[in-house]
Design a protein around this motif. Structure first.
Motif, short mmCIF file in Angstrom:
data_model
loop_
_atom_site.label_atom_id
_atom_site.label_comp_id
_atom_site.label_asym_id
_atom_site.label_seq_id
_atom_site.Cartn_x
_atom_site.Cartn_y
_atom_site.Cartn_z
N VAL A 205 0.86 -1.18 0.00
CA VAL A 205 0.00 0.00 0.00
C VAL A 205 0.90 1.23 0.00
O VAL A 205 1.77 1.36 0.86
N ILE A 206 0.74 2.11 -0.99
CA ILE A 206 1.55 3.33 -1.02
C ILE A 206 0.67 4.54 -0.68
O ILE A 206 -0.55 4.40 -0.53
N GLY A 207 1.31 5.72 -0.59
CA GLY A 207 0.65 6.85 0.07
C GLY A 207 -0.44 7.62 -0.63
O GLY A 207 -0.46 8.84 -0.59
N ARG A 208 -1.37 6.92 -1.29
CA ARG A 208 -2.54 7.58 -1.85
C ARG A 208 -3.77 6.75 -1.51
O ARG A 208 -3.77 5.52 -1.71
N TYR A 209 -4.80 7.41 -1.02
CA TYR A 209 -6.04 6.74 -0.64
C TYR A 209 -7.21 7.61 -1.07
O TYR A 209 -7.10 8.83 -1.05
N VAL A 210 -8.33 6.97 -1.43
CA VAL A 210 -9.57 7.72 -1.57
C VAL A 210 -10.57 6.99 -0.68
O VAL A 210 -10.87 5.82 -0.90
N LEU A 211 -11.01 7.69 0.35
CA LEU A 211 -11.73 7.02 1.43
C LEU A 211 -13.17 7.50 1.56
O LEU A 211 -13.46 8.68 1.33
N LYS A 212 -14.03 6.57 1.97
CA LYS A 212 -15.39 6.95 2.30
C LYS A 212 -15.39 7.49 3.74
O LYS A 212 -14.58 7.08 4.57
N PRO A 213 -16.31 8.40 4.06
CA PRO A 213 -16.26 9.05 5.38
C PRO A 213 -16.51 8.09 6.54
O PRO A 213 -16.19 8.42 7.68
N GLU A 214 -17.04 6.89 6.24
CA GLU A 214 -17.24 5.89 7.30
C GLU A 214 -15.92 5.56 7.99
O GLU A 214 -15.90 5.04 9.11
N VAL A 215 -14.80 5.85 7.35
CA VAL A 215 -13.50 5.53 7.94
C VAL A 215 -13.32 6.25 9.28
O VAL A 215 -12.67 5.74 10.19
N PHE A 216 -13.94 7.44 9.43
CA PHE A 216 -13.74 8.20 10.67
C PHE A 216 -14.31 7.46 11.88
O PHE A 216 -13.67 7.36 12.92
N GLY A 217 -15.55 6.93 11.72
CA GLY A 217 -16.18 6.20 12.81
C GLY A 217 -15.36 4.97 13.18
O GLY A 217 -15.26 4.60 14.36
N ILE A 218 -14.78 4.34 12.18
CA ILE A 218 -13.97 3.13 12.42
C ILE A 218 -12.65 3.50 13.09
O ILE A 218 -12.23 2.85 14.05
N LEU A 219 -12.04 4.58 12.63
CA LEU A 219 -10.75 5.01 13.23
C LEU A 219 -10.93 5.37 14.71
O LEU A 219 -10.04 5.12 15.52
N GLU A 220 -12.09 5.94 15.00
CA GLU A 220 -12.36 6.34 16.39
C GLU A 220 -12.27 5.14 17.33
O GLU A 220 -11.92 5.28 18.49
N VAL A 243 -17.96 -4.04 6.51
CA VAL A 243 -18.86 -3.88 7.67
C VAL A 243 -19.64 -2.59 7.53
O VAL A 243 -19.19 -1.65 6.89
N GLU A 244 -20.79 -2.54 8.11
CA GLU A 244 -21.65 -1.35 8.14
C GLU A 244 -21.83 -0.75 6.75
O GLU A 244 -21.90 0.48 6.60
N GLY A 245 -21.84 -1.61 5.73
CA GLY A 245 -22.08 -1.12 4.37
C GLY A 245 -21.06 -0.12 3.88
O GLY A 245 -21.39 0.84 3.17
N THR A 246 -19.79 -0.30 4.25
CA THR A 246 -18.76 0.66 3.83
C THR A 246 -18.37 0.48 2.36
O THR A 246 -17.63 1.29 1.83
N GLY A 247 -18.85 -0.57 1.74
CA GLY A 247 -18.58 -0.76 0.30
C GLY A 247 -17.29 -1.51 0.00
O GLY A 247 -16.94 -1.72 -1.15
N GLY A 248 -16.54 -1.87 1.04
CA GLY A 248 -15.31 -2.62 0.81
C GLY A 248 -14.16 -1.73 0.36
O GLY A 248 -14.28 -0.50 0.28
N VAL A 249 -13.03 -2.38 0.06
CA VAL A 249 -11.82 -1.66 -0.35
C VAL A 249 -11.31 -2.28 -1.65
O VAL A 249 -11.22 -3.51 -1.78
N TYR A 250 -10.97 -1.43 -2.61
CA TYR A 250 -10.36 -1.88 -3.86
C TYR A 250 -8.98 -1.26 -4.01
O TYR A 250 -8.71 -0.19 -3.43
N GLY A 251 -8.12 -1.91 -4.74
CA GLY A 251 -6.78 -1.38 -4.97
C GLY A 251 -6.56 -1.08 -6.43
O GLY A 251 -6.88 -1.90 -7.29
#
Ligand code: UTP
Length: 299
Positions: A205-220, A243-251
């Motif tokens: 994984v390198i230093g670029r991400y496009v994230l859904k805002p659900e990541v904040f609740g999970i990071l908390e 989980v919680e319908g976050t849509g999963g992660v693609y690379g």
């Protein structure tokens, strides 16, 4: 295909211990790569991809970062008085680049913690994260492709680079499944800095991400992981399970040029490669490099 994302978050609050003593009083993101600080390449990349609202997460020694993207009246006035428009343009390049915002990360508790500091600014929309010490060559577009995939798949997107198995322990490694697009994989698992023997793949994984805002609740709710830091990789691991319908992660698999300017060797390679390709100094540097390299011993 187009995208509707406008915000970029650039974490630049790390301690940069691999680059001491240069980073004792200056953020590593301000190290010059030829004649521009690394962070300016990163902000330019965000803007080129259409992300004009940039939030930088800064820590101690933040002043140099903020000042670089601000006016410097005295310097501008001096250059103006001299009529040196070329240098004045160079000064103004970074000032007018983007709509810059800053937030402090009091303690560098990890990349995940730095991203969480962006919550108030980002709100409830997808956003990009660009690591401030990671340069993607401007000729190899990556971020635009990632933004488009985010829109098309309604998922979170990471950038993956195939690395030598001997260096996978320096990265987050992804377990992946193929999709019908050879440049896109579904991420089924992630491990932060695994030993070579247990790494799920050579996809780093390198230093670029496009994230859904659900990541904040999970990071908390993400506890400190490897190195006692709150790891973005751990939150993404949770999201990969959809989980919680976050849509999963693609690379998105990146096959272009990338430089980790926080690493000494990669930093030196970045300076040499980017300088050799430039029209102004390249013609003088290239023959010198060839001559110099001819006299080198490889061991
Ligand atoms: P690194 O792990 O490369 O940064 O984080 P570091 O901790 O500064 O590096 P070393 O190992 O001590 O040399 C990747 C990116 O995340 C940011 C860093 O500034 C860098 O751009 N980061 C990291 C934060 O903003 N906050 C943190 O707590 C950790």
């Amino acid at each position: 295909m187009t995208h509707r994302i406008t915000k970029a978050v650039i974490p630049a609050a790390g301690l940069g211990t691999r680059f001491l003593p240069a980073t004792k009083a200056m953020p590593k993101e301000m190290l010059p790569v030829v004649d521009k600080p690394a962070i300016q390449y990163v902000v330019e990349e965000a803007v080129d991809a259409g992300l004009t609202d940039v939030l930088m997460v800064t820590g101690r020694n933040k002043n140099a970062l903020e000042n670089h993207f601000d006016r410097v009246a005295e310097l501008e006035a001096t250059l103006e008085a001299k009529g040196d428009t070329a240098k004045l343009a160079k000064v103004n390049e970074s000032t007018d680049l983007a709509d810059m915002h800053y937030v402090r990360q009091g303690d560098p508790l990890g990349l995940g913690h730095a991203v969480l500091r962006a919550r108030m600014h980002v709100g409830n929309e997808p956003f990009a994260v660009l690591l401030g010490d990671d340069i993607i060559d401007a000729r190899d577009t990556l971020l635009t492709r990632m933004l488009e995939e985010q829109g098309a798949r309604n998922a979170s997107i990471v950038a993956l680079l195939e690395v030598d198995p001997d260096s996978i322990h320096l990265y987050g490694a992804a377990a992946v499944e193929a999709t019908d697009d050879p440049d896109v994989v579904r991420v089924t698992g992630l491990v932060e800095k695994p030993a070579k023997e247990v790494a799920p793949s050579n996809y780093a994984v390198i230093g670029r991400y496009v994230l859904k805002p659900e990541v904040f609740g999970i990071l908390e709710h993400t506890p400190p992981g490897k190195g006692g830091e709150i790891q973005l990789t751990d939150a993404l691991m949770t999201m990969a399970g959809d989980v919680e319908g976050t849509g999963g992660v693609y690379g998105v698999v990146f096959r272009g040029r990338r430089y980790d300017t926080g690493d000494k060797l990669d930093y030196i390679k970045a300076v040499i490669q980017l300088a050799a390709d430039r029209d102004d100094i390249g013609p003088d540097l290239r023959p010198w490099l060839v001559e110099y390299a001819a006299g080198l011993d490889t061991v």
